[in-house]
Design an enzyme around this catalytic site. Structure first.
Site, mmCIF file in Angstrom:
data_model
loop_
_atom_site.group_PDB
_atom_site.id
_atom_site.type_symbol
_atom_site.label_atom_id
_atom_site.label_comp_id
_atom_site.label_asym_id
_atom_site.label_seq_id
_atom_site.Cartn_x
_atom_site.Cartn_y
_atom_site.Cartn_z
ATOM 1 N N HIS A 1 86.947 -19.041 4.377
ATOM 2 C CA HIS A 1 86.020 -19.993 3.778
ATOM 3 C C HIS A 1 84.730 -19.232 3.490
ATOM 4 O O HIS A 1 84.174 -18.577 4.382
ATOM 5 C CB HIS A 1 85.695 -21.118 4.759
ATOM 6 C CG HIS A 1 86.779 -22.135 4.942
ATOM 7 N ND1 HIS A 1 88.060 -21.816 5.295
ATOM 8 C CD2 HIS A 1 86.748 -23.497 4.825
ATOM 9 C CE1 HIS A 1 88.776 -22.928 5.393
ATOM 10 N NE2 HIS A 1 88.004 -23.965 5.115
ATOM 11 N N GLU B 1 80.987 -22.274 0.606
ATOM 12 C CA GLU B 1 81.079 -23.747 0.668
ATOM 13 C C GLU B 1 79.637 -24.264 0.821
ATOM 14 O O GLU B 1 79.117 -24.939 -0.068
ATOM 15 C CB GLU B 1 81.961 -24.169 1.851
ATOM 16 C CG GLU B 1 82.147 -25.675 1.982
ATOM 17 C CD GLU B 1 82.962 -26.073 3.230
ATOM 18 O OE1 GLU B 1 83.120 -25.240 4.142
ATOM 19 O OE2 GLU B 1 83.420 -27.235 3.275
ATOM 20 N N HIS C 1 95.020 -25.140 0.692
ATOM 21 C CA HIS C 1 93.846 -25.300 1.565
ATOM 22 C C HIS C 1 93.942 -26.658 2.239
ATOM 23 O O HIS C 1 93.469 -27.679 1.723
ATOM 24 C CB HIS C 1 92.560 -25.168 0.728
ATOM 25 C CG HIS C 1 91.305 -25.181 1.531
ATOM 26 N ND1 HIS C 1 90.151 -24.555 1.119
ATOM 27 C CD2 HIS C 1 90.991 -25.757 2.728
ATOM 28 C CE1 HIS C 1 89.200 -24.732 2.021
ATOM 29 N NE2 HIS C 1 89.682 -25.470 3.000
ATOM 30 N N ASP D 1 91.859 -30.122 1.731
ATOM 31 C CA ASP D 1 91.018 -29.681 2.858
ATOM 32 C C ASP D 1 91.330 -30.471 4.136
ATOM 33 O O ASP D 1 92.127 -30.017 4.955
ATOM 34 C CB ASP D 1 89.525 -29.773 2.474
ATOM 35 C CG ASP D 1 88.633 -28.824 3.270
ATOM 36 O OD1 ASP D 1 89.158 -28.054 4.089
ATOM 37 O OD2 ASP D 1 87.403 -28.844 3.064
ATOM 38 N N ASP D 2 90.694 -31.619 4.296
ATOM 39 C CA ASP D 2 90.899 -32.478 5.480
ATOM 40 C C ASP D 2 91.108 -33.913 4.982
ATOM 41 O O ASP D 2 90.199 -34.753 5.078
ATOM 42 C CB ASP D 2 89.667 -32.411 6.397
ATOM 43 C CG ASP D 2 89.384 -30.991 6.857
ATOM 44 O OD1 ASP D 2 90.063 -30.519 7.777
ATOM 45 O OD2 ASP D 2 88.494 -30.349 6.264
ATOM 46 N N HIS E 1 93.790 -28.145 6.327
ATOM 47 C CA HIS E 1 93.710 -27.981 7.779
ATOM 48 C C HIS E 1 94.594 -29.063 8.383
ATOM 49 O O HIS E 1 94.295 -30.256 8.213
ATOM 50 C CB HIS E 1 92.278 -28.153 8.261
ATOM 51 C CG HIS E 1 91.318 -27.191 7.618
ATOM 52 N ND1 HIS E 1 90.931 -26.015 8.215
ATOM 53 C CD2 HIS E 1 90.683 -27.225 6.411
ATOM 54 C CE1 HIS E 1 90.095 -25.367 7.421
ATOM 55 N NE2 HIS E 1 89.923 -26.080 6.305
HETATM 56 N N1 ADE Z 1 87.391 -26.775 9.189
HETATM 57 C C1 ADE Z 1 88.031 -27.846 8.693
HETATM 58 N N2 ADE Z 1 87.573 -28.134 7.474
HETATM 59 C C2 ADE Z 1 86.619 -27.212 7.172
HETATM 60 C C3 ADE Z 1 85.780 -26.974 6.061
HETATM 61 N N3 ADE Z 1 85.813 -27.730 4.965
HETATM 62 N N4 ADE Z 1 84.905 -25.947 6.127
HETATM 63 C C4 ADE Z 1 84.857 -25.166 7.208
HETATM 64 N N5 ADE Z 1 85.625 -25.361 8.281
HETATM 65 C C5 ADE Z 1 86.510 -26.371 8.268
HETATM 66 ZN ZN ZN Z 2 88.658 -25.944 4.717
#
Ligand code: ADE
Ligand code: ZN
Length: 335
Positions: free
Chosen positions: A198, A201, A18, A279-280, A20
């Protein structure tokens, strides 16, 4: 004791499921690309960019995330971005990655689909030789946009489908239920693509049910709020559904108020196939090992839990059974 567990986690081979790629754009590279491409960004320094990374929910983050992408214009930009991530992943002993990209975040600002995917794929092809990492690519649909737009993206992807393992669903969750995308996910399934989404969340357990029943997902991204529904937990456990959990993301987006209250240990105890992901990472304060460190420091994880999290990451990947077995055997060799 905690240090021993962190050393153990660092030594284990791991997969990241996971991530991005646009969320791995570090402020330094953002600044460099803004200058290279003569793109105006509303920041005067790397420090100013970092200072802007304080979020109270998913939407506040997404607004900055889409703005950050504006510096990505050429194939070389996407290549540089992906190589920088792979370099960091290798340092954390990540051996396999399944990365997301958001084509609509680029095509909607007139950067062609082919430009973005070409740069990413060139880096992923280099990955095995340069970093000892295997890689797969997942194309996400932005759920705040209509399903028609997702269909258009799937069409643009047709020449590339042999190099894309699956489709995903991301962006703003609440108000955009998975069932809105049932038809485009069915079409992706007909192309032989894997399906992930997703869900749970910020959105309610109902969205996780919908992801299972209307999108027919192979993997669940996040899934935190599934824990509010006992029947749903039983189903996810019975189906051995992999959850790609992102502890530091959850902290930064206020899905949890403190890592000490993060549900990942509980997920394991409930028999859910949880994994650890970043994630990011450029926005949330860290890569895979930063996430392992945070949960080891703050939760009562055992050595078996850590081993399970690493094993789950390969078991839940889209690698072939033989490849999975090889990675799981390598995990057993680490003391
Ligand atoms: N796009 C990038 N990170 C995300 C996240 N945590 N939840 C939903 N969309 C995303
Ligand atoms: Zn994500």
């Amino acid at each position: 004791m905690k240090e021993d567990l962190i050393r153990y986690a660092a030594a284990l081979p791991k997969a990241e499921l996971h991530l991005h790629i646009e969320g791995s754009l570090e402020p330094e590279l953002m600044f460099q690309l803004a200058q290279r491409n003569k793109v105006e960004i509303p920041f005067n320094s790397v420090e100013e960019i970092r200072a802007a990374y304080s979020f109270s929910n998913l939407q506040e983050f997404l607004d900055i995330y889409y703005q950050g992408m504006s510096v990505l214009l050429t194939e070389e930009d996407f290549f540089d971005l992906t190589m920088a991530y792979l370099n960091r992943a290798a340092a954390d002993n990540v051996k396999h990655v399944e990365i997301f990209f958001d084509p609509q975040g680029h095509t909607d600002r007139s950067v062609p689909f082919d430009t973005a995917i070409s740069g990413i794929l060139t880096a992923l092809r280099l990955s095995r030789v340069q970093f000892g990492i295997t890689a797969k690519l997942i194309m996400c649909f932005l759920r705040h946009l209509p399903e028609d737009a997702a269909f258009e993206t799937l069409k643009q992807a047709e020449p590339w489908l042999d190099q894309i393992v699956g489709v995903g669903l991301d962006s703003s969750e609440v108000g955009y239920p998975p069932s809105n995308f049932a038809r485009v996910f069915a079409a992706a399934g007909k192309h032989g693509l894997k399906r992930v989404a997703h869900a749970g969340e910020e959105g309610p357990p109902d969205y996780v049910w919908e992801a299972l029943d209307t999108l027919h997902i192979d993997r669940l991204d996040h899934g935190n709020r599934a824990l509010e529904d006992k029947k749903l937990v039983e189903r996810l456990a019975a189906e051995e559904m992999t959850l790609t959990v992102c502890p530091l993301s959850n902290l930064k987006l206020c899905v949890v108020d403190d890592v000490r209250n993060h549900p990942i240990k509980k997920m394991l105890d409930l028999g859910l196939r949880a994994t650890v992901n970043s994630d990011d990472p450029a926005y949330f304060g860290g890569y895979v090992m930063d996430n392992f460190e945070a949960i080891i420091e703050n939760l009562d994880l055992t050595r078996e839990d850590i081993k399970m999290l690493a094993s789950n990451s390969f078991a839940g990947s889209f690698l072939e059974p033989g490849e999975k077995r090889a990675h799981l055997a390598a995990i057993n060799l680490v003391n």
